[in-house]
Design an enzyme around this catalytic site. Structure first.
Site, PDB file in Angstrom:
ATOM      1  N   TYR A 153      -4.212   4.475   6.672  1.00  0.00           N
ATOM      2  CA  TYR A 153      -4.697   3.481   7.640  1.00  0.00           C
ATOM      3  C   TYR A 153      -6.094   3.835   8.155  1.00  0.00           C
ATOM      4  O   TYR A 153      -6.972   2.970   8.238  1.00  0.00           O
ATOM      5  CB  TYR A 153      -3.707   3.324   8.803  1.00  0.00           C
ATOM      6  CG  TYR A 153      -2.505   2.502   8.404  1.00  0.00           C
ATOM      7  CD1 TYR A 153      -2.535   1.113   8.494  1.00  0.00           C
ATOM      8  CD2 TYR A 153      -1.359   3.100   7.901  1.00  0.00           C
ATOM      9  CE1 TYR A 153      -1.453   0.349   8.094  1.00  0.00           C
ATOM     10  CE2 TYR A 153      -0.271   2.351   7.491  1.00  0.00           C
ATOM     11  CZ  TYR A 153      -0.319   0.971   7.592  1.00  0.00           C
ATOM     12  OH  TYR A 153       0.748   0.216   7.176  1.00  0.00           O
TER      13      TYR A 153
ATOM     14  N   LYS B 182       0.849  -1.184   0.000  1.00  0.00           N
ATOM     15  CA  LYS B 182       0.000   0.000   0.000  1.00  0.00           C
ATOM     16  C   LYS B 182       0.886   1.235   0.000  1.00  0.00           C
ATOM     17  O   LYS B 182       2.010   1.134   0.481  1.00  0.00           O
ATOM     18  CB  LYS B 182      -0.969   0.037   1.177  1.00  0.00           C
ATOM     19  CG  LYS B 182      -0.390  -0.265   2.567  1.00  0.00           C
ATOM     20  CD  LYS B 182       0.754   0.529   3.138  1.00  0.00           C
ATOM     21  CE  LYS B 182       0.663   1.996   3.371  1.00  0.00           C
ATOM     22  NZ  LYS B 182       1.923   2.587   3.926  1.00  0.00           N
TER      23      LYS B 182
HETATM   24  P1  NAD Z   1      12.476   2.022   1.333  1.00  0.00           P
HETATM   25  O1  NAD Z   1      12.937   3.345   0.858  1.00  0.00           O
HETATM   26  O2  NAD Z   1      13.034   1.494   2.599  1.00  0.00           O
HETATM   27  O3  NAD Z   1      12.699   0.933   0.192  1.00  0.00           O
HETATM   28  C1  NAD Z   1      12.419   1.170  -1.172  1.00  0.00           C
HETATM   29  C2  NAD Z   1      13.238   0.261  -2.019  1.00  0.00           C
HETATM   30  O4  NAD Z   1      13.042   0.622  -3.401  1.00  0.00           O
HETATM   31  C3  NAD Z   1      14.756   0.366  -1.773  1.00  0.00           C
HETATM   32  O5  NAD Z   1      15.331  -0.921  -1.784  1.00  0.00           O
HETATM   33  C4  NAD Z   1      15.267   1.167  -2.961  1.00  0.00           C
HETATM   34  O6  NAD Z   1      16.609   0.884  -3.272  1.00  0.00           O
HETATM   35  C5  NAD Z   1      14.317   0.717  -4.050  1.00  0.00           C
HETATM   36  N1  NAD Z   1      14.245   1.641  -5.183  1.00  0.00           N
HETATM   37  C6  NAD Z   1      14.272   1.270  -6.473  1.00  0.00           C
HETATM   38  N2  NAD Z   1      14.232   2.332  -7.279  1.00  0.00           N
HETATM   39  C7  NAD Z   1      14.190   3.401  -6.485  1.00  0.00           C
HETATM   40  C8  NAD Z   1      14.156   4.800  -6.743  1.00  0.00           C
HETATM   41  N3  NAD Z   1      14.138   5.304  -7.987  1.00  0.00           N
HETATM   42  N4  NAD Z   1      14.144   5.630  -5.701  1.00  0.00           N
HETATM   43  C9  NAD Z   1      14.132   5.162  -4.432  1.00  0.00           C
HETATM   44  N5  NAD Z   1      14.158   3.845  -4.119  1.00  0.00           N
HETATM   45  C10 NAD Z   1      14.190   2.969  -5.143  1.00  0.00           C
HETATM   46  O7  NAD Z   1      10.881   2.114   1.424  1.00  0.00           O
HETATM   47  P2  NAD Z   1       9.908   1.234   2.333  1.00  0.00           P
HETATM   48  O8  NAD Z   1       9.730   1.888   3.628  1.00  0.00           O
HETATM   49  O9  NAD Z   1      10.349  -0.176   2.314  1.00  0.00           O
HETATM   50  O10 NAD Z   1       8.524   1.411   1.524  1.00  0.00           O
HETATM   51  C11 NAD Z   1       8.321   0.750   0.299  1.00  0.00           C
HETATM   52  C12 NAD Z   1       6.817   0.560   0.065  1.00  0.00           C
HETATM   53  O11 NAD Z   1       6.282  -0.218   1.123  1.00  0.00           O
HETATM   54  C13 NAD Z   1       6.014   1.850   0.057  1.00  0.00           C
HETATM   55  O12 NAD Z   1       4.998   1.753  -0.908  1.00  0.00           O
HETATM   56  C14 NAD Z   1       5.406   1.920   1.442  1.00  0.00           C
HETATM   57  O13 NAD Z   1       4.174   2.630   1.489  1.00  0.00           O
HETATM   58  C15 NAD Z   1       5.205   0.461   1.740  1.00  0.00           C
HETATM   59  N6  NAD Z   1       5.253   0.186   3.195  1.00  0.00           N
HETATM   60  C16 NAD Z   1       4.254  -0.542   3.742  1.00  0.00           C
HETATM   61  C17 NAD Z   1       4.272  -0.803   5.101  1.00  0.00           C
HETATM   62  C18 NAD Z   1       3.194  -1.638   5.734  1.00  0.00           C
HETATM   63  O14 NAD Z   1       3.140  -1.724   6.940  1.00  0.00           O
HETATM   64  N7  NAD Z   1       2.370  -2.294   4.949  1.00  0.00           N
HETATM   65  C19 NAD Z   1       5.308  -0.308   5.905  1.00  0.00           C
HETATM   66  C20 NAD Z   1       6.343   0.395   5.293  1.00  0.00           C
HETATM   67  C21 NAD Z   1       6.298   0.641   3.933  1.00  0.00           C
END
Ligand code: NAD
Length: 364
Positions: free
Chosen positions: A216, A122
């Protein structure tokens, strides 16, 4: 009303039994190796229905280290450039998309073209048109699409749903809920690789805290009511002029009026720790939950007329919510069932978010 570990186990026992009988585990491929994918990887290790078989990353070294930690073969590490060749890998049944929000649509569609099922984080995407394109691509490829609304699989929330739908809470009158945190621009460092926080980059995030943690309250009140909001109002602001909020909102408040007449007021922020909590007031009782949407430790107080207050808690520890989510999608694939939170559910939230941003005066 305190559920025991054993009672929670019963909720997932049927699913586990199916995988054991069938003897086959669903193979997941994680796309993007940031914070959430790392959680998902650790959850799949505990799954009875799924296993992690492949990774997609722009950083080969990082991916190799993670592959080693999780026993994933080096030949199953892909880059964004050769991602489409997952089509030739029969070990991969489904992809898990843990990328910045604006990349969800592209990688969901490419995965569907490669003949893989998709579990996408999400928010589903950054526009309603992208959500529709994702649904269409998966439907055309005859592949399943699920959005990672982990809370809809969480037992305390299942109790809230039961109390509302059974009528025990009476007619729902008002709801309020909030979720926020003080965001750092530094972003995550994983296995020595740092990425600046994508959440404050409008092109990658598609908006501010509404897209991230505001969703949420929106999602919870929609699914708990079983209705779509008919009237939406919203307002945004930026207080901290420190460069973090050049093109996204820092704060957002909004209201929703449901066809039944129930009204909700919600808030989200990237400027301060806020909640997560919600309160739902019905004519026969009240539900108060804080913390309501964390990874574990969720608590809810149930106050029903002429009854002493009851506490509902969940003794499970993180990453149990993600194990349940991974198992549910695996079970849907194995048993050819529709996920409980399909693409259509993600698109309904996105329609509300688009409407809320319009109501708050955002152009485009
Ligand atoms: P993050 O920044 O920690 O990870 C993102 C990943 O995408 C990294 O590995 C990064 O290297 C990669 N990536 C590839 N191309 C990229 C670009 N052009 N720019 C930036 N990063 C790039 O993010 P996250 O916190 O893991 O969040 C990722 C997704 O997960 C989001 O959509 C977020 O809303 C969702 N999320 C959901 C929950 C949940 O509880 N369901 C919790 C956290 C995040």
């Amino acid at each position: 009303m305190k559920l025991t570990r054993r009672e929670f186990g019963v909720l997932t026992a049927g699913a586990a039994a199916f995988a054991q009988d069938n003897g086959r585990k669903i193979g997941y491929c994680a796309v993007g190796l940031g914070r959430i994918s790392n959680i998902f990887l650790s959850a799949v290790k505990l799954s009875s229905q799924a296993r992690m078989v492949a990774l997609v990353s722009g950083y080969r070294d990082k991916a190799e280290k993670i592959a080693e930690d999780h026993g994933i073969a080096a030949k199953n590490i892909y880059s964004y450039d050769n991602f489409d060749s997952i089509a030739d890998n029969p070990e991969i049944d489904a992809v898990y998309i843990g990328l910045p929000n604006s990349m969800h649509a592209e990688y969901t569609i490419r995965a569907a073209h490669a003949g893989k099922h998709v579990l996408c984080e999400k928010p589903m995407a950054v526009s309603v048109a992208d959500c529709q394109a994702m649904i269409d691509a998966c439907r055309k490829a005859n592949k399943k699409l699920m959005i990672g609304y982990r809370i809809q699989y969480e037992p305390v929330h299942a109790q809230a749903l039961e109390l509302i739908r059974s009528g025990q809470l009476g007619a729902i009158q008002t709801m309020d809920g909030a979720y926020g945190f003080n965001i750092s621009p530094r972003g995550a460092t994983i296995k020595g690789v740092n990425r600046p926080e994508f959440r404050i980059n409008a092109a990658l995030a598609g908006g501010g805290p509404m897209m991230d943690v505001g969703i949420y309250a929106l999602n919870a009140f929609r699914y708990l009511m079983g209705e779509e909001p008919a009237e939406l109002t919203a307002s945004t602001s930026v207080i901290d002029k420190d460069g973090r909020f050049k093109d996204i909102e820092e704060n957002m408040v909004w209201t929703m009026k449901f066809p039944s007449g129930a009204v909700a007021s919600c808030a989200t922020t990237y400027g301060a720790g806020l909640g997560p909590f919600f309160r739902i007031v019905g004519s026969k009782g009240t539900l108060i939950s804080e913390p309501s949407w964390g990874y574990d430790g969720i608590r809810m107080t149930v106050r029903l007329q002429r009854q002493p207050p009851a506490e509902v808690t969940n003794p499970e520890r993180h990453p149990a919510q993600f194990v349940r989510e991974a198992d549910h999608f695996a079970e849907c694939i194995l048993q050819n069932k529709e996920p409980k939170t399909p693409g259509e559910e993600g698109m309904r939230d996105m329609k509300c978010i688009a409407e809320l941003y319009r109501a708050a005066g955002r152009k485009g």
